[in-house]
Design an enzyme around this catalytic site. Structure first.
Site, PDB file in Angstrom:
ATOM      1  N   LYS A 191     -12.009   7.861 -43.249  1.00 37.40           N
ATOM      2  CA  LYS A 191     -12.977   6.866 -42.776  1.00 37.40           C
ATOM      3  C   LYS A 191     -13.355   5.793 -43.797  1.00 37.40           C
ATOM      4  O   LYS A 191     -13.818   4.714 -43.421  1.00 37.40           O
ATOM      5  CB  LYS A 191     -14.225   7.584 -42.285  1.00 37.40           C
TER       6      LYS A 191
ATOM      7  N   ASP B  75     -21.344  11.086 -36.988  1.00 42.14           N
ATOM      8  CA  ASP B  75     -21.336  12.545 -36.926  1.00 42.14           C
ATOM      9  C   ASP B  75     -20.726  13.113 -38.205  1.00 42.14           C
ATOM     10  O   ASP B  75     -20.273  14.238 -38.246  1.00 42.14           O
ATOM     11  CB  ASP B  75     -20.650  13.066 -35.664  1.00 42.14           C
TER      12      ASP B  75
HETATM   13  C1  LIG Z   1     -11.849  13.383 -39.117  1.00 41.02           C
HETATM   14  C2  LIG Z   1     -11.900  12.436 -37.977  1.00 41.02           C
HETATM   15  N1  LIG Z   1     -10.784  12.248 -37.267  1.00 41.02           N
HETATM   16  C3  LIG Z   1     -10.761  11.397 -36.229  1.00 41.02           C
HETATM   17  C4  LIG Z   1     -11.902  10.686 -35.872  1.00 41.02           C
HETATM   18  C5  LIG Z   1     -11.828   9.815 -34.674  1.00 41.02           C
HETATM   19  O1  LIG Z   1     -12.146   8.483 -34.901  1.00 41.02           O
HETATM   20  P1  LIG Z   1     -12.758   7.627 -33.719  1.00 41.02           P
HETATM   21  O2  LIG Z   1     -14.204   8.017 -33.572  1.00 41.02           O
HETATM   22  O3  LIG Z   1     -12.564   6.237 -34.144  1.00 41.02           O
HETATM   23  O4  LIG Z   1     -12.014   7.982 -32.490  1.00 41.02           O
HETATM   24  C6  LIG Z   1     -13.085  10.851 -36.615  1.00 41.02           C
HETATM   25  C7  LIG Z   1     -14.298  10.107 -36.303  1.00 41.02           C
HETATM   26  O5  LIG Z   1     -15.345  10.291 -36.875  1.00 41.02           O
HETATM   27  C8  LIG Z   1     -13.071  11.758 -37.694  1.00 41.02           C
HETATM   28  O6  LIG Z   1     -14.164  11.960 -38.436  1.00 41.02           O
END
Ligand SMILES: Cc1ncc(COP(=O)(O)O)c(C=O)c1O
Length: 372
Positions: A72, A98
């Protein structure tokens, strides 16, 4: 049991503000200018591929990104950098999260010598809050779910004059989420270089886990833009108790799913999909599916206790989401139509992104402690 929708995508990129920002992205250049930048590794898991009778399985391991244990930071750092180019005097950035996005915003603010206020929903664990706080942010728990926490952060920004950096778009909030998606592109550009180092560089199917869908939208835009109709097959995976994208496919429009929002995949525990990501996703996804938490637990264990000489990968609950979907797809009898649609066979090359490491150690230890 896997719950799914087989889509007929247009495979087109619709010209709009978001796709223009994606096209203009200079994220890779920006990220390379950071002293902490290093491309994340692409790992081949031949023994796992053999177990599931496919050609190759590759995992791009984002747990190594910027020391943040998740991908992120790519989005938050680029978006904040772009905002500060135009508005250098902003003092405080704010977001709802989150977990991983909040930590990333806090980290990017620390680099830029700015303040960060991070609101988290009611079910956020102490260890996730601590990880955000350790980056120097004020972390505030709201007695609300993810979508309500986003609305709360937006209202607080209006009241306090803070700059909202949210990773999901809605009607009057498109540019910053698009900058975040533009930041994620670094990962997919790196992939091109990673792929040259492999014996069988072609990828046939990519599994992308989704919360609000910004990350998957960014990946899909990348694949459509780079490969057009020759793009790999794309499967989007969500938790069965937070499956806004699947519900939107089934409804034929963007909707809030009717589910409990109780899942161990905290990063994917979101409701309505991002407005702008949804538009890209519906134009470039072959299959949308949701899976129970047990598949994420199995995926974590498969990666942590590798077969043969495969390398160990530490994946968090959301990080393992793509593999969870694959396991559900190839091991559940009711998914036959999907296997045919995706033509999964002993020569298929599959790509997953481990989007996070063990971001909640207590939960991770419980899962690996339950080794069969
Ligand atoms: C570890 C992880 N993978 C995937 C995602 C998915 O991203 P998005 O919310 O843009 O779909 C998140 C989102 O917080 C994440 O923390």
């Amino acid at each position: 049991m896997a719950n799914y929708f087989i889509n007929t995508p247009g495979n087109t990129i619709r010209p709009n503000r978001t796709t223009a920002i994606l096209r203009e992205s200079k994220a890779l250049e920006y990220h390379k200018s950071l002293s902490v930048y290093q491309p994340t590794p692409l790992v081949s898991l031949p023994a796992l591929a053999q177990k599931y009778n496919v050609g190759n399985i590759y995992v791009k391991d984002e747990s190594h990104r910027f020391g943040l244990n998740a991908f992120k930071g790519l989005g938050a750092s680029y978006a904040i950098h772009k905002i500060l180019e135009r508005h250098p005097h902003i003092a405080t950035f704010c977001t709802a999260t989150d977990g991983n996005h909040g930590r990333a915003v806090a980290w990017a603010c620390r680099m830029a010598h700015k303040k960060a206020v991070v609101f988290v929903p009611r079910d956020t664990t102490e260890s996730r809050m601590k990880a955000i706080g350790n980056e120097g942010a004020r972390v505030i728990k709201v007695d609300a779910n993810y979508d309500e926490t986003c609305a709360y952060a937006k209202a607080m920004c209006r009241k306090e004059g803070w700059q909202l950096v949210q990773d999901t778009a809605w009607e009057d909030y498109e540019e910053i989420p698009a900058r975040i998606m533009a930041g994620y592109l670094t990962q997919f550009q790196e992939m091109e270089e990673n792929l040259h180092s492999l014996p069988a560089p072609g990828i046939d199917i990519v599994f992308l886990q989704a919360g609000v869908g910004s990350w998957a939208g960014s990946a899909i835009w990348y694949y459509l833009n780079r490969y057009g109709n020759k793009r790999p097959g794309i499967v989007v995976i969500e938790p069965s108790e937070a499956n806004g994208i699947l519900a939107s496919f089934k409804a034929g429009k963007r909707v809030n799913p009717d589910c409990s929002f109780e899942t161990i995949m905290a990063g994917l525990n979101c409701g309505i999909p991002s407005l702008t990501a949804w538009d890209i996703i519906r134009n470039g996804v072959d299959v949308s599916m949701s899976v129970e938490d047990a598949f994420a637990e199995q995926a974590i264990r498969e990666l942590y206790f590798p077969k043969g000489n495969d390398r160990r990968i530490v994946a968090g609950e959301s990080g393992a989401g793509g593999l969870a979907g694959f396991i559900a797809l190839v091991t559940t009898g009711d998914a036959r139509a999907l296997k045919e649609k995706l033509d999964i066979n002993p020569t298929t090359n599959i790509l997953f992104y481990n989007t996070e490491g063990a971001t909640d150690e207590d939960s991770f230890n419980k899962i690996i402690g339950a080794r069969p």
